[in-house]
Enzyme design. Structure first.
Site, mmCIF file in Angstrom:
data_model
loop_
_atom_site.group_PDB
_atom_site.id
_atom_site.type_symbol
_atom_site.label_atom_id
_atom_site.label_comp_id
_atom_site.label_asym_id
_atom_site.label_seq_id
_atom_site.Cartn_x
_atom_site.Cartn_y
_atom_site.Cartn_z
ATOM 1 N N ALA A 338 47.184 36.899 17.025
ATOM 2 C CA ALA A 338 45.787 37.151 16.656
ATOM 3 C C ALA A 338 45.443 38.643 16.761
ATOM 4 C CB ALA A 338 44.878 36.346 17.578
ATOM 5 N N GLY A 340 45.760 38.601 13.493
ATOM 6 C CA GLY A 340 46.583 38.007 12.441
ATOM 7 C C GLY A 340 47.019 38.872 11.283
ATOM 8 N N LYS A 342 49.493 40.858 10.867
ATOM 9 C CA LYS A 342 50.951 40.813 10.602
ATOM 10 C C LYS A 342 51.350 39.429 10.105
ATOM 11 C CE LYS A 342 52.070 44.533 13.810
ATOM 12 N NZ LYS A 342 50.812 44.640 14.549
ATOM 13 N N CYS A 464 51.607 49.148 19.603
ATOM 14 C CA CYS A 464 50.912 50.293 19.002
ATOM 15 C C CYS A 464 50.710 51.344 20.097
ATOM 16 C CB CYS A 464 49.607 49.874 18.330
ATOM 17 S SG CYS A 464 48.506 48.941 19.365
HETATM 18 C C1 LIG Z 1 48.578 43.535 19.921
HETATM 19 S S1 LIG Z 1 47.704 42.062 19.886
HETATM 20 C C2 LIG Z 1 48.415 41.234 18.511
HETATM 21 C C3 LIG Z 1 47.931 41.724 17.166
HETATM 22 C C4 LIG Z 1 48.430 40.843 16.029
HETATM 23 N N1 LIG Z 1 49.863 40.689 16.021
HETATM 24 C C5 LIG Z 1 48.010 41.362 14.668
HETATM 25 O O1 LIG Z 1 48.813 41.983 13.968
HETATM 26 O O2 LIG Z 1 46.847 41.166 14.301
HETATM 27 C C6 LIG Z 1 48.400 41.197 21.238
HETATM 28 C C7 LIG Z 1 47.969 39.752 21.320
HETATM 29 O O3 LIG Z 1 48.721 39.128 22.370
HETATM 30 C C8 LIG Z 1 47.938 38.085 22.890
HETATM 31 N N2 LIG Z 1 48.531 37.664 24.179
HETATM 32 C C9 LIG Z 1 48.412 38.238 25.386
HETATM 33 N N3 LIG Z 1 49.127 37.568 26.303
HETATM 34 C C10 LIG Z 1 49.728 36.540 25.649
HETATM 35 C C11 LIG Z 1 50.583 35.485 26.057
HETATM 36 N N4 LIG Z 1 50.981 35.367 27.330
HETATM 37 N N5 LIG Z 1 50.996 34.603 25.133
HETATM 38 C C12 LIG Z 1 50.598 34.726 23.837
HETATM 39 N N6 LIG Z 1 49.764 35.691 23.406
HETATM 40 C C13 LIG Z 1 49.346 36.592 24.301
HETATM 41 C C14 LIG Z 1 46.559 38.697 22.963
HETATM 42 O O4 LIG Z 1 45.579 37.701 22.997
HETATM 43 C C15 LIG Z 1 46.505 39.534 21.679
HETATM 44 O O5 LIG Z 1 45.862 38.830 20.658
#
Ligand SMILES: C[S@@+](CC[C@H](N)C(=O)[O-])C[C@H]1O[C@@H](n2cnc3c(N)ncnc32)[C@H](O)[C@@H]1O
Length: 527
Positions: A338, A340, A342, A464
């Protein structure tokens, strides 16, 4: 030591001028810098200005909206930047104070003011502090209002009569006596404006710490500057600090079905776009992206945006997906999916065949992904799951293909230090201890992901961040723990050579590449 203006690469907001006094505050205060307390003891030491109310729910002007946004950031950590829906916060929830009543133009200028204040905050506070008897005791509403006034006067060089607008705003938002206080402080600031204090170039003092001096002049926390000095050296650190203070530029991903790709869309758009919009095909991903230097709001108000033909997404994030190389028919796990961008780009490359399990621990943020997937006609390929990655095997074993996923993407939570031009508040929200906590979480996520990759399948790790601990060092440590994985050097076939490091990782720095800083590594399971 004097840093010549040519080294500063500054934006319009940080134009260097010929020599002037040191950035260290004056040792003896001139009359312009004596605390306002001496002029208005009954106000600065009294309760009136300590207890300013929060701004009204529905601001009527850009300046009032800016105070409100700064308040939100201090109290809730919710930064709304241009290109994001103004009614949804970073956490995916509507902001508590509801929709802003100001029109789109005023909202845009409020957002610009907020970003400018946040990027100049440390230096503004330093310049304001001699005029405030107890800066730490000021209610945040009033402090933010003073920062905005000082920013407009010092950085934008607005005429001194705007002081009156801030005085009226202070009275309206706080207390009639706060108006007098704001008037007294901002009148002092106009004297700094006349002396062109903001335009004075950086002069280094050998007796003081370099990270403090650069941190103050370029408004960054000293601990961040300290890290970058070690990583990049002085000259490059200054480039980096300037890059973080520039106006952000934005990538626009063009949906695959658009006739003529980015170039075709650009030709279509040019008929309608105002002349001041600066947009071109992306230097890094010309087959998939446009790059907007100026005029993102105009771009997203185009019918092509509403029709789902283009989405705001950084080209750096786009390059991570190109490395992931999603193929039709594959089973992919996007383990931190999220909101989302990617997942959606990857799904759009799979020609309608295959499945992406889009997992994230935050259900509210996944809702954004679900609605974007519907809009882009990709829902049938994307399976959103609200769950911690570490719990997937236990809670949803049915989602894991026999033998494992073809590819798992861990786009890990990180310090975000590659995105500081866009996320103006982040430099103040991050604390030095965050880094070690984030590194621990990243390692946990990588370990959990490793167990879900099929034999000869791929694990792609991305951030990032531009911090070695979260990037190269994180991968080296993973490879020591998981000897059944090997790093696959990225090829310059799908990406320009300039973004591939000597180790074969995707390595983007905002000051070298002119787009958001990012890192990615491709790992393959061998046994
Ligand atoms: C950098 S963001 C991802 C951005 C996303 N890939 C995009 O391109 O829009 C990192 C995400 O990791 C999630 N997150 C953090 N800890 C997590 C866990 N233990 N398991 C799954 N997701 C996790 C966060 O809620 C956050 O949405």
């Amino acid at each position: 030591m004097f840093i010549p203006a040519s080294l500063s690469h500054t934006s319009a907001a940080f134009k260097p001028q010929p020599a002037g006094p040191s950035l260290q505050g004056p040792r003896r205060l001139s009359s312009a810098q004596r605390p306002v307390k001496e002029l208005l003891p009954q106000i600065t030491s009294g309760e009136a200005v300590q207890t300013s109310k929060l701004p009204r729910k529905n601001p009527k002007s850009a300046r009032e909206a800016a105070v409100l946004q700064l308040e939100r950031i201090s109290s809730q950590g919710t930064y709304i930047h241009i290109g994001k829906r103004a009614d949804v916060t970073e956490a995916g929830k509507p902001p508590v104070n509801g929709r802003l009543e100001v029109d789109a133009r005023a909202q845009k200028s409020a957002t610009g003011l907020v970003a400018g204040v946040l990027k100049s905050q440390r230096r503004l506070d330093h310049l304001l502090s001699p005029f405030l008897a107890k800066p730490e005791g000021l209610a945040p509403g009033l402090l933010n209002l003073l920062r905005l006034g000082a920013y407009e006067l010092l950085v934008f060089n607005k005429p001194g009569r705007i002081v009156n607008e801030y005085v009226q705003l202070a009275k309206q938002l706080s207390h009639s006596r706060a108006g007098g206080f704001v008037n007294a402080v901002l009148r002092k600031v106009t004297q700094l404006q006349e002396a062109q204090v903001w335009q004075q170039p950086l002069q280094l003092d050998a007796a003081a710490s370099l990270s403090d001096q650069l941190g103050l002049y370029y408004s960054h926390p000293s601990w961040m500057v300290q890290r970058w000095l070690q990583q990049f050296g002085q000259v490059e650190t200054i480039d980096l600090l300037c890059a973080n203070n520039r106006l952000p530029e934005y990538g626009i991903r063009v949906s695959p079905g658009v006739e003529g790709g980015p170039q075709g869309l650009l030709e279509d758009l040019q008929v309608r776009l105002p002349a001041e919009v600066e947009v071109s095909a992306s230097e890094y991903l010309p087959d998939y992206f446009l790059h907007t230097v100026r005029g993102l709001q105009d771009m997203i108000s185009m019918p092509q945006f509403k029709a789902g033909q283009m989405q705001v997404m950084s080209e750096s994030a786009g390059m991570v997906v190109r490395l992931l190389d999603p193929q039709p028919g594959e089973r992919i796990l996007d383990a931190c999916a999220a909101p989302g961008s990617k997942t959606l780009f990857a799904a759009s490359l799979m020609q309608g065949k295959g499945q992406i399990v889009a997992l994230d621990s935050k259900a509210a943020r996944l809702k954004l992904l679900e609605s974007a997937a519907r809009k882009q006609g990709l829902s049938s390929m994307i399976h959103p799951v609200a769950c911690q990655l570490q719990d997937l095997q236990q809670q949803h074993p049915e989602l894991i293909p026999l033998g494992g996923f073809d590819t798992v993407l861990v786009d890990a939570p990180c310090s975000g230090t590659g995105t500081l031009a866009k996320r103006a508040d982040l430099r103040w929200q991050r604390l030095p201890d965050d880094l070690s906590d984030l590194c621990t979480l990243q390692a946990t996520l990588l370990d959990a992901a490793a167990a879900l990759v099929r034999m000869r399948g791929f694990l792609v790790y991305s951030t990032c961040s531009i911090e070695d601990d979260e990037d190269e060092a994180q991968i080296l440590s993973f490879l020591q723990r998981h000897t059944n994985f090997k790093a696959v050097p990225s090829q310059a076939t799908c990406l320009p050579q300039s973004v591939i490091s000597s180790d074969g990782f995707l390595r983007i720095f905002q000051h070298r590449h002119g787009i958001e800083g990012a890192f990615a590594a491709v790992l393959q399971r061998e046994q």
